[in-house]
Scaffold this active site. Structure first.
Site, PDB file in Angstrom:
ATOM      1  N   ASP A   1      -9.330  -1.080  -9.582  1.00 21.12           N
ATOM      2  CA  ASP A   1     -10.039  -1.450  -8.352  1.00 21.12           C
ATOM      3  C   ASP A   1     -11.236  -0.597  -7.870  1.00 21.12           C
ATOM      4  OD1 ASP A   1     -11.088  -2.748  -5.908  1.00 21.12           O
ATOM      5  OD2 ASP A   1      -8.891  -2.678  -5.069  1.00 21.12           O
TER       6      ASP A   1
ATOM      7  N   LYS B   1     -14.515  -7.442  -6.861  1.00 23.07           N
ATOM      8  CA  LYS B   1     -14.930  -7.496  -5.386  1.00 23.07           C
ATOM      9  C   LYS B   1     -16.518  -7.562  -5.394  1.00 23.07           C
ATOM     10  CE  LYS B   1     -10.765  -5.634  -3.574  1.00 23.07           C
ATOM     11  NZ  LYS B   1     -10.042  -4.332  -3.121  1.00 23.07           N
TER      12      LYS B   1
ATOM     13  N   LYS C   1       1.031  -1.170  -0.036  1.00 21.97           N
ATOM     14  CA  LYS C   1       0.095   0.109   0.067  1.00 21.97           C
ATOM     15  C   LYS C   1       0.701   1.216   0.027  1.00 21.97           C
ATOM     16  CE  LYS C   1      -3.619  -2.726   0.221  1.00 21.97           C
ATOM     17  NZ  LYS C   1      -4.215  -3.081  -1.059  1.00 21.97           N
TER      18      LYS C   1
ATOM     19  N   ASP D   1      -0.139  -0.504  -4.688  1.00 20.69           N
ATOM     20  CA  ASP D   1      -1.623  -0.243  -4.548  1.00 20.69           C
ATOM     21  C   ASP D   1      -1.567   1.142  -4.139  1.00 20.69           C
ATOM     22  OD1 ASP D   1      -4.342   0.113  -4.674  1.00 20.69           O
ATOM     23  OD2 ASP D   1      -4.732  -1.520  -3.379  1.00 20.69           O
TER      24      ASP D   1
ATOM     25  N   GLU E   1      -1.612  -0.512  -8.946  1.00 20.14           N
ATOM     26  CA  GLU E   1      -3.056  -0.587  -8.863  1.00 20.14           C
ATOM     27  C   GLU E   1      -3.491   0.754  -8.411  1.00 20.14           C
ATOM     28  OE1 GLU E   1      -4.262  -3.877  -6.536  1.00 20.14           O
ATOM     29  OE2 GLU E   1      -6.053  -2.822  -5.619  1.00 20.14           O
TER      30      GLU E   1
HETATM   31 MG    MG Z   1      -6.826  -2.360  -4.127  1.00 20.43          MG
END
Ligand code: MG
Length: 371
Positions: free
Chosen positions: A243, A267, A167, A196, A220
Site C-alpha cells: 500500500d 488509492k 490494524k 495491516d 499488508e
Molecule cells: Mg493499508
C-alpha cells in the site's frame, strides 16, 4: 467536441472522526480529516466535482492544507484547457507542479466527471465495466487492546462487512501476536482479514509475528520499503498486500520484479487520481495481482468516483474497497456519495461519477480560479 475549463472553485470541508482512530499499534492517532472539494466549470455549462482528502496528516506524505496550496499553483494553468483529454490534463498538471500527486487527484476526478457527463455514461462504463457491479466493503479495525479489536471486528461483521483490515504494527511482537489470536478466534466463518501493519514492523518483527501464529490471511504493508517487504514476502506463508510504499508506476514495477507482493491497494488520492489509478489497475490485472481500489476518506464524493473503477475491475482481481463511512457522520451529497449498504458499495448509474455536493452546505469557497 470542444469544451474548455472556465472556472475552478475550491471549498475546505473539516470532517471530525466519530472517535479517534489508531494505526501502527497505536503510535499514529487521527482525530479529524480536512477535505477539499473542487468544482470545475466549463464553457459548455457542464460541471465536474472532485474531492481530495488525505486520511489525516500523520498517515501519508500528503498534506490536506497542501492540497489547497498546490491547487493555487496548478489551477490557473488548467483554465482554457479541455477537461475531456485526461492524459493531456495530467501532463499540464505535471508541468505546472512536478510531483505532489495527492494535490492532483481531485482535479483529475472532476475532469473524469465532466467526461462522463459529456459522454452521457457512468464512469464504470468508461473504465470498461458492463454494469454497476457492487463492490464488497473492506471494514477497518483500528489498533486497540486485543479484546477491543475482537469486539470491533464483530461489530463490522454485524453490519454485513465480510472483509476486514485489522490494524497492527506494534513494535512489541507479543502484543500483535495477542491481537491476531484474539481477532482470529472470533472471525466468523468465511470472512477475510488483512493484517495491516502500516509500515510499523521491522522485517524481524514481521517474521516473528506472522510466523508465530497459524494465520494465512493477507498481511499488508509490513515494513517501510519495497525491499524490506520483499524479504518478508519470501519468508512467510501469508500473501502480501502493499500500500503506502507504492506511489509511482516504477514503484509498482519494482514491487512486482522483487516478488514483494501478490496484491496492492490502489488509492487514487495518493497516486494522482483516476487516470494514473487506471494505468496501475491495468498493470495489476496483467501481472496477476489482487487489488483493493479505494479512497483516502472524505465526504463520500471521492470514494464514489473511485468506486466506479473498482466496480469495473473483474472480481477475480478485485478484493474490496474501504469507504470509511462508519468513522464519520457527514451527509452533504444528498445521498449520492458512497455508502455501505449490507456490506457492499454500489456505483451510481448516472453520467460521470454521479455525486454532487450541496453547495449551500459548503459555505463560502476558499478560492476561485478563472481567467
Ligand atoms: Mg493499508
Amino acid at each position: 467536441m470542444s469544451v474548455k475549463i472556465t472556472h475552478i472553485t475550491c471549498w475546505s470541508l473539516p470532517i471530525p472522526l466519530l472517535k479517534p482512530y489508531f494505526l501502527r499499534g497505536g503510535r499514529t492517532r487521527i482525530d479529524a480529516l480536512d477535505s477539499t472539494l473542487i468544482r470545475v466549470d466549463t464553457d459548455a455549462g457542464i460541471v465536474g466535482w472532485g474531492e481530495a482528502c488525505p486520511w489525516g496528516e500523520r498517515y501519508l506524505p500528503a498534506h490536506a492544507r497542501g492540497v489547497r496550496a498546490g491547487l493555487a499553483t496548478i489551477a490557473p494553468d488548467l483554465i482554457g484547457e479541455s477537461p475531456l483529454g485526461l492524459d493531456h490534463i495530467n501532463r499540464v498538471m505535471d508541468a505546472a507542479l512536478p510531483g505532489h500527486l495527492y494535490v492532483k487527484s481531485g482535479l483529475d476526478i472532476a475532469c473524469w466527471d465532466i467526461l462522463g457527463k459529456v459522454a452521457g455514461l457512468p464512469l464504470w462504463q468508461l473504465f470498461g465495466g458492463d454494469a454497476a457491479h457492487p463492490v464488497e466493503v473492506n471494514g477497518s479495525v483500528s489498533s486497540m487492546d486485543p479484546d477491543e479489536m475482537a469486539e470491533a471486528l464483530l461489530a463490522c461483521s454485524a453490519r454485513g462487512v465480510r472483509t476486514h483490515s485489522v490494524k497492527l504494527g506494534d513494535q512489541n511482537p507479543a502484543l500483535d501476536i495477542d491481537r491476531i489470536r484474539a481477532v482470529d478466534a472470533v472471525l466468523p466463518k468465511g470472512e477475510r482479514i488483512t493484517w495491516d501493519a502500516n509500515r510499523g514492523w521491522t522485517p524481524g518483527v514481521a517474521l516473528q509475528v506472522l510466523n508465530a501464529t497459524n494465520t494465512t490471511h493477507w498481511a499488508e504493508q509490513p515494513c517501510e520499503t519495497v525491499e524490506e517487504c520483499a524479504l518478508v514476502a519470501s519468508r512467510v506463508r501469508n500473501p502480501i498486500m502493499l500500500d503506502e510504499c507504492l506511489h509511482s508506476f516504477d514503484d509498482h514495477q519494482r514491487a512486482w520484479s522483487l516478488r514483494a507482493a501478490q496484491g496492492v491497494k490502489i488509492k487514487p488520492g495518493r497516486i494522482g487520481g483516476l487516470t494514473r489509478a487506471r494505468q496501475l489497475r491495468d498493470f495489476g490485472l496483467n501481472v496477476g495481482w489482487q487489488m483493493h481500489i479505494e479512497g483516502l476518506g472524505g465526504c463520500g464524493l471521492e470514494h464514489m468516483a473511485i468506486l466506479h473503477l473498482a466496480s469495473a475491475t473483474p472480481d477475480s482481481h478485485r478484493l474490496a474497497s474501504w469507504p470509511g463511512d462508519d468513522l464519520v457522520d457527514i451527509e452533504i451529497c444528498n445521498g449520492t456519495g458512497a455508502r455501505t449498504i449490507n456490506g457492499v458499495l454500489t456505483p451510481n448509474t448516472t453520467p460521470g461519477h454521479g455525486t454532487t455536493p450541496d453547495e449551500a452546505a459548503l459555505g463560502d469557497p476558499v478560492a476561485i480560479y478563472e481567467d
